[in-house]
Design an enzyme around this catalytic site. Sequence first.
Site, PDB file in Angstrom:
ATOM      1  N   GLU A 174       0.824  -1.214   0.000  1.00 21.25           N
ATOM      2  CA  GLU A 174       0.000   0.000   0.000  1.00 21.25           C
ATOM      3  C   GLU A 174       0.856   1.261   0.000  1.00 21.25           C
ATOM      4  OE1 GLU A 174      -3.746  -0.032   0.591  1.00 21.25           O
ATOM      5  OE2 GLU A 174      -3.696  -2.149   0.053  1.00 21.25           O
ATOM      6  N   HIS A 243      -4.311   1.744   7.478  1.00 20.86           N
ATOM      7  CA  HIS A 243      -2.915   2.031   7.105  1.00 20.86           C
ATOM      8  C   HIS A 243      -2.223   2.591   8.350  1.00 20.86           C
ATOM      9  CE1 HIS A 243      -4.400   2.790   2.738  1.00 20.86           C
ATOM     10  NE2 HIS A 243      -3.807   1.632   2.780  1.00 20.86           N
ATOM     11  N   CYS A 358      -2.929  11.277   3.716  1.00 24.75           N
ATOM     12  CA  CYS A 358      -3.274  10.319   2.644  1.00 24.75           C
ATOM     13  C   CYS A 358      -3.177  10.977   1.286  1.00 24.75           C
ATOM     14  CB  CYS A 358      -4.711   9.826   2.782  1.00 24.75           C
ATOM     15  SG  CYS A 358      -5.085   8.995   4.304  1.00 24.75           S
TER      16      CYS A 358
HETATM   17  O1  SUG Z   1      -7.912   2.877   0.484  1.00 27.85           O
HETATM   18  N1  SUG Z   1     -10.644   5.071   0.670  1.00 27.85           N
HETATM   19  C1  SUG Z   1      -9.209   4.864   0.697  1.00 27.85           C
HETATM   20  C2  SUG Z   1      -8.579   5.798   1.692  1.00 27.85           C
HETATM   21  C3  SUG Z   1      -7.071   5.750   1.599  1.00 27.85           C
HETATM   22  C4  SUG Z   1      -6.419   6.533   2.659  1.00 27.85           C
HETATM   23  N2  SUG Z   1      -5.009   6.485   2.513  1.00 27.85           N
HETATM   24  C5  SUG Z   1      -4.111   6.480   3.505  1.00 27.85           C
HETATM   25  N3  SUG Z   1      -4.449   6.207   4.742  1.00 27.85           N
HETATM   26  N4  SUG Z   1      -2.895   6.696   3.198  1.00 27.85           N
HETATM   27  C6  SUG Z   1      -8.866   3.421   1.049  1.00 27.85           C
HETATM   28  O2  SUG Z   1      -9.551   2.836   1.892  1.00 27.85           O
HETATM   29  C7  SUG Z   1     -12.883   4.763  -0.236  1.00 27.85           C
HETATM   30  C8  SUG Z   1     -13.532   4.764  -1.597  1.00 27.85           C
HETATM   31  C9  SUG Z   1     -15.005   4.505  -1.559  1.00 27.85           C
HETATM   32  O3  SUG Z   1     -15.475   3.843  -0.651  1.00 27.85           O
HETATM   33  O4  SUG Z   1     -15.712   4.938  -2.511  1.00 27.85           O
HETATM   34  C10 SUG Z   1     -11.396   4.527  -0.302  1.00 27.85           C
HETATM   35  O5  SUG Z   1     -10.908   3.894  -1.203  1.00 27.85           O
END
Ligand code: SUG
Length: 427
Positions: A174, A243, A358
């Site tokens: 990730e 994460h 993020c």
């Molecule tokens: O991968 N949300 C992302 C958020 C990522 C956050 N990144 C870090 N913490 N670095 C994920 O869960 C939600 C999309 C949706 O539900 O439509 C989403 O993909």
Amino acid sequence: MTAVEINFDGLIGPTHNYAGLSMGNLASASNAGAVARPRDAALQGLAKMRRLMDLGVAQGFLPPPLRPATGLLRSLGFDGTDAEVLRGAAGADPQLFRAACSASSMWTANAATVIAEADSGDGRLHLVTANLASMLHRAVEAEDTWRLLRSIFGDPDRFAVHAPLPLGAHFGDEGAANHMRLAMSHGTPGLNVFVHGRPRGGAFPERQALRASQAVARLAALPDHLAHFALQAGDAVQAGAFHNDVVAVANENVLLCHPEAFDDRDALVAAIDRHVPGAHIIEVKDVSLDDAVSSYLFNSQIVTLPGGSMALILPSEVRENAAVWEALHRALARSGAIERVEVVDVRESMRNGGGPACLRLRAPVSDAAAAAIHPGYRLTPRRWDTLAALVERCWPETLSPADLLEADLWDAARSAHAQLYAFIEAE
Ligand code: SUG
């Protein structure tokens, strides 16, 4: 070597929506089906970039890939005109269709892991594209991201851009969201902390495989003494810290984290103390894991300002939780390492589980490497103005899940994408 950090923020795409696609991400699940505001979302992200530029921090951006991803759906056997492909996928496999529409590339902390020139085996900046294997809508990003990174970091004498790791979830990776670098400064050799999960039978998935982190370190030829592998605390994952950057953030000689972020906190602290004597380890006490996850306190950015002092860039949700806000200020006052606090509004992204940290990929770069970066992806105040005007003009104001099926949206997204790339390539 001297180096500065450039933050590459994800420009939030015109199909930003709430589809509830990420299991284990509580914000995404609880906002599933809500009406999104793509234009506001992108402008909020741009305002954060501008704030950092005004603070004197170098800023770039990563454009979103074209969504809906018609090419992907064609490769999976849907055919006909673009509209037929999209309607066919929406009817046959709504989850796949929603994955092909997602604007999730905005969270560029998941685009790649970046290994600094001062740390890598060959003195180049290494970027290992994340495969994002654990979530369908995110795995779809990897090929486009790899192509994009190669065009930004194209000089082979300065950069090595690696393909996403193979073998899917066995090597679930990730990117920088599970990587921290602790060093005396951006230009001196740093301790690379790779935080990973382990299948422990919890309800929520553990997305980062240890083998993937080890592969990233090998690909960048990172010397053993500059790598530390840390297991994320199982309780943190199950509280919604999908994460590591939801419970910890580092910058140069500072680590800000929740005391229950890591399975073996003492081993990590000892490794940091060995590598960066006098490092500031700021554990914010009296904040529950639940409050850390709902406020996204640790999904903040710590940035070094031109004079050498540090600023903490927090999401506004932290200020709205009095207990978290006060606990943070007590911890900051005790440490003295971070002088300035800035609050930003990235609510549209937050509602999908993406805070300030993020939304950005960090690249610590020497002057020579900075000069080799494609200028179309760097921001100046003038370029920021043009980009913001493009978003104002081309991004839809609102978007509900049902709108994803509308041909008007697909046309608008295609036109926005073409104009964005014309802006980039004009440089
Ligand atoms: O991968 N949300 C992302 C958020 C990522 C956050 N990144 C870090 N913490 N670095 C994920 O869960 C939600 C999309 C949706 O539900 O439509 C989403 O993909």
